[in-house]
Write a protein that holds these residues in place. Structure first.
Motif, PDB file in Angstrom:
ATOM      1  N   ASN A 268       0.794  -1.239   0.000  1.00 36.45           N
ATOM      2  CA  ASN A 268       0.000   0.000   0.000  1.00 36.45           C
ATOM      3  C   ASN A 268       0.826   1.289   0.000  1.00 36.45           C
ATOM      4  O   ASN A 268       0.346   2.335   0.444  1.00 36.45           O
ATOM      5  N   LYS A 269       2.046   1.238  -0.499  1.00 42.76           N
ATOM      6  CA  LYS A 269       2.878   2.430  -0.569  1.00 42.76           C
ATOM      7  C   LYS A 269       2.646   3.172  -1.890  1.00 42.76           C
ATOM      8  O   LYS A 269       2.413   2.558  -2.931  1.00 42.76           O
ATOM      9  N   LYS A 270       2.704   4.505  -1.834  1.00 39.30           N
ATOM     10  CA  LYS A 270       2.687   5.334  -3.040  1.00 39.30           C
ATOM     11  C   LYS A 270       4.137   5.675  -3.364  1.00 39.30           C
ATOM     12  O   LYS A 270       4.773   6.429  -2.625  1.00 39.30           O
ATOM     13  N   ILE A 271       4.646   5.115  -4.439  1.00 39.40           N
ATOM     14  CA  ILE A 271       6.066   5.232  -4.766  1.00 39.40           C
ATOM     15  C   ILE A 271       6.259   6.101  -6.004  1.00 39.40           C
ATOM     16  O   ILE A 271       5.582   5.916  -7.018  1.00 39.40           O
ATOM     17  N   LEU A 272       7.197   7.031  -5.899  1.00 37.27           N
ATOM     18  CA  LEU A 272       7.549   7.904  -7.018  1.00 37.27           C
ATOM     19  C   LEU A 272       8.971   7.586  -7.470  1.00 37.27           C
ATOM     20  O   LEU A 272       9.890   7.557  -6.646  1.00 37.27           O
ATOM     21  N   TYR A 283      10.114  -0.740 -15.316  1.00 41.99           N
ATOM     22  CA  TYR A 283       9.748  -0.508 -13.917  1.00 41.99           C
ATOM     23  C   TYR A 283       8.258  -0.776 -13.705  1.00 41.99           C
ATOM     24  O   TYR A 283       7.845  -1.350 -12.696  1.00 41.99           O
ATOM     25  N   ARG A 284       7.453  -0.338 -14.680  1.00 41.78           N
ATOM     26  CA  ARG A 284       6.004  -0.550 -14.572  1.00 41.78           C
ATOM     27  C   ARG A 284       5.692  -2.039 -14.493  1.00 41.78           C
ATOM     28  O   ARG A 284       4.898  -2.481 -13.660  1.00 41.78           O
ATOM     29  N   PRO A 291       1.828  -4.675  -4.403  1.00 46.75           N
ATOM     30  CA  PRO A 291       0.606  -3.969  -3.993  1.00 46.75           C
ATOM     31  C   PRO A 291       0.892  -2.499  -3.688  1.00 46.75           C
ATOM     32  O   PRO A 291       0.819  -2.047  -2.547  1.00 46.75           O
ATOM     33  N   ILE A 292       1.209  -1.727  -4.734  1.00 46.92           N
ATOM     34  CA  ILE A 292       1.591  -0.323  -4.546  1.00 46.92           C
ATOM     35  C   ILE A 292       0.914   0.558  -5.590  1.00 46.92           C
ATOM     36  O   ILE A 292       0.329   0.069  -6.559  1.00 46.92           O
ATOM     37  N   GLU A 293       1.015   1.878  -5.380  1.00 48.88           N
ATOM     38  CA  GLU A 293       0.675   2.860  -6.408  1.00 48.88           C
ATOM     39  C   GLU A 293       1.982   3.443  -6.924  1.00 48.88           C
ATOM     40  O   GLU A 293       2.819   3.897  -6.129  1.00 48.88           O
ATOM     41  N   LEU A 294       2.179   3.412  -8.221  1.00 42.47           N
ATOM     42  CA  LEU A 294       3.452   3.849  -8.802  1.00 42.47           C
ATOM     43  C   LEU A 294       3.265   5.068  -9.701  1.00 42.47           C
ATOM     44  O   LEU A 294       2.367   5.097 -10.546  1.00 42.47           O
ATOM     45  N   GLU A 295       4.115   6.055  -9.495  1.00 40.56           N
ATOM     46  CA  GLU A 295       4.167   7.217 -10.379  1.00 40.56           C
ATOM     47  C   GLU A 295       5.610   7.407 -10.827  1.00 40.56           C
ATOM     48  O   GLU A 295       6.547   7.243 -10.025  1.00 40.56           O
ATOM     49  N   ILE A 310       6.377  14.777  -5.528  1.00 48.23           N
ATOM     50  CA  ILE A 310       7.007  14.312  -4.290  1.00 48.23           C
ATOM     51  C   ILE A 310       6.014  14.354  -3.129  1.00 48.23           C
ATOM     52  O   ILE A 310       5.965  13.438  -2.300  1.00 48.23           O
ATOM     53  N   LYS A 311       5.201  15.405  -3.067  1.00 43.82           N
ATOM     54  CA  LYS A 311       4.205  15.525  -1.993  1.00 43.82           C
ATOM     55  C   LYS A 311       3.198  14.385  -2.037  1.00 43.82           C
ATOM     56  O   LYS A 311       2.730  13.909  -1.003  1.00 43.82           O
ATOM     57  N   ARG A 312       2.837  13.942  -3.258  1.00 36.57           N
ATOM     58  CA  ARG A 312       1.826  12.877  -3.391  1.00 36.57           C
ATOM     59  C   ARG A 312       2.360  11.520  -2.939  1.00 36.57           C
ATOM     60  O   ARG A 312       1.584  10.628  -2.600  1.00 36.57           O
ATOM     61  N   ALA A 313       3.664  11.345  -2.966  1.00 30.93           N
ATOM     62  CA  ALA A 313       4.270  10.030  -2.736  1.00 30.93           C
ATOM     63  C   ALA A 313       4.545   9.770  -1.252  1.00 30.93           C
ATOM     64  O   ALA A 313       4.712  10.690  -0.458  1.00 30.93           O
ATOM     65  N   ASP A 314       4.570   8.483  -0.916  1.00 30.27           N
ATOM     66  CA  ASP A 314       5.036   8.066   0.409  1.00 30.27           C
ATOM     67  C   ASP A 314       6.545   7.877   0.393  1.00 30.27           C
ATOM     68  O   ASP A 314       7.227   8.141   1.382  1.00 30.27           O
ATOM     69  N   ILE A 315       7.036   7.379  -0.746  1.00 32.47           N
ATOM     70  CA  ILE A 315       8.449   7.028  -0.896  1.00 32.47           C
ATOM     71  C   ILE A 315       8.942   7.563  -2.232  1.00 32.47           C
ATOM     72  O   ILE A 315       8.239   7.481  -3.242  1.00 32.47           O
ATOM     73  N   VAL A 316      10.184   8.085  -2.247  1.00 28.92           N
ATOM     74  CA  VAL A 316      10.760   8.625  -3.485  1.00 28.92           C
ATOM     75  C   VAL A 316      12.061   7.902  -3.816  1.00 28.92           C
ATOM     76  O   VAL A 316      12.937   7.773  -2.957  1.00 28.92           O
ATOM     77  N   THR A 317      12.175   7.416  -5.053  1.00 28.57           N
ATOM     78  CA  THR A 317      13.398   6.787  -5.556  1.00 28.57           C
ATOM     79  C   THR A 317      13.943   7.651  -6.689  1.00 28.57           C
ATOM     80  O   THR A 317      13.225   7.946  -7.645  1.00 28.57           O
TER      81      THR A 317
END
Length: 374
Positions: A268-272, A283-284, A291-295, A310-317
């Motif tokens: 359930n992480k939102k990953i950017l 990557y897609r 089980p994540i949301e990917l941008e 960046i604000k929308r994400a939980d985690i940034v790579t």
């Protein structure tokens, strides 16, 4: 006291490893172990120690290290009182475990975790971007990579993702994800040192990274222990991630491996992902299994759009090698300003990005833990 500081550094490194391995299942046990660390520190604080040579105390394996001629890059001579080092540059020397900057404070030790987080290599030029005086007048520095080394240290050999086994009462490794370990094309068993066995609490089936100097495999060190579930054998692991990409033969001619990641951390992480545009489709496909949301963005967007993502994400790579330098610097700074968990990688491979994302998630967990404790 140099010896006290050495012990404290070792304890801090082990404490970081403990927190890295925190799960809901081992939370109670980890809490007791963390408290034990603080009890030990309080006890040591009251003892007196004889000061010894800094480099010998911090890097014990130097006696086994081949002598290599190197040149230090120093913009100014460091001042004796450690004041005013910001902006100065030094050369990083990779050791078996972690590394050292010999001309900074008589030998400034950089632990293995920081070495990995910054993707440091032997000969890299580092610039000091921050310095803080902490307890007992010890100086803690923050660095950025000024220039990557153009040479490769072939004397140091590192083998990642080895399986720990027990043979004749000895803890050993003789295979990795790449197959059986070989030296000069002959299968070879590396016998692990007692200090690493106790320091990392190794057991049969653990997955570790090891390193040794080319002509001295008997002095092998365990430099990292991966946090994964036990499996019967490495080759029998039933992973959900089964990706392989063959690079162009004119480049490295190497394939990506099925490196282990803790799948439950991604839930359930939102990953950017910033950068790596030419691998976005890969990557897609890879992250679709999770089980994540990917941008994903290119890293060339205007500042406002970059910050919004960046604000929308939980985690940034951040894929440094593929994002514009200015954009990557802006992304890193904004993540720091907003306390957004992030990590960076210079490699654009699927597994490199997966592992980078996992590191960022763990940083977020640690950050929340520190906030709760504080």
């Amino acid at each position: 006291m140099v010896r006290k500081e050495k012990i404290l550094i070792e304890l801090k490194n082990e404490l970081i490893e403990k927190i890295d391995g925190l799960t809901y299942e081992n939370a109670e046990e980890t809490s007791k172990e963390v408290q034990a660390f603080f009890d030990v520190v309080q006890g040591i604080r009251k003892l007196s120690f004889e000061a010894k040579n800094v480099i010998n105390e911090k890097i014990k394996e130097t006696e086994d290290e081949p002598k290599i001629e190197t040149k230090e890059i120093i913009t100014e001579e460091p001042t004796p009182d450690n004041v005013g080092n910001i902006g100065k540059s030094f050369t990083f020397h990779r050791k078996l475990c972690g590394g050292i900057i010999p001309n900074l404070d008589g030998g400034y030790f950089i632990p293995e975790k920081m070495t990995r987080d910054m993707n440091l290599e032997d000969g890299d030029s580092l610039k000091i971007i921050d310095e803080k005086i902490i307890h007992n007048n010890e100086t803690k520095y923050s660095f950025e990579i000024l220039e990557k080394s153009k040479t490769v240290n072939n004397k140091r050999i590192e083998i990642p993702f080895c399986k720990v086994d027990i043979e004749a009462g000895e803890y050993v490794v003789n295979e990795s994800l790449s197959g059986f370990i070989k030296l000069d094309e002959v299968p070879y068993t590396l016998i692990l040192q007692e200090r690493d066995k106790h320091r990392l609490r190794l057991k049969k089936g653990d997955i570790v990274d090891v390193a040794f100097y080319e002509n001295n495999p008997s002095k092998v060190r365990v430099i990292w222990k991966h946090d994964i579930k036990d499996h019967p054998t490495i080759t029998e692991e039933e992973k959900k991630l089964q990706y392989k990409h063959q690079y162009d033969k004119n480049s490295a001619e190497k394939a990506e491996k099925n490196y282990p990641v803790s799948l439950e951390l991604f839930h359930n992480k939102k990953i950017l992902i910033i950068g790596g545009e030419n691998r976005h489709a890969d990557y897609r496909n890879a992250f679709d299994e999770l089980p994540i949301e990917l941008e994903m963005i290119k890293g060339t967007e205007e500042t406002k759009r970059l910050q919004s993502a960046i604000k929308r994400a939980d985690i940034v790579t951040i894929v440094i090698g593929e994002a514009r330098h200015r954009a990557s610097v802006a992304a890193v700074q904004f993540c720091k300003d907003t306390q957004k968990p992030f990590d960076t990688t210079h490699e654009n491979g699927i597994q490199s990005v997966l592992l980078c994302t996992e590191k960022a998630i763990r940083k977020g967990i640690k950050q929340r833990l520190i906030e709760c404790v504080g």
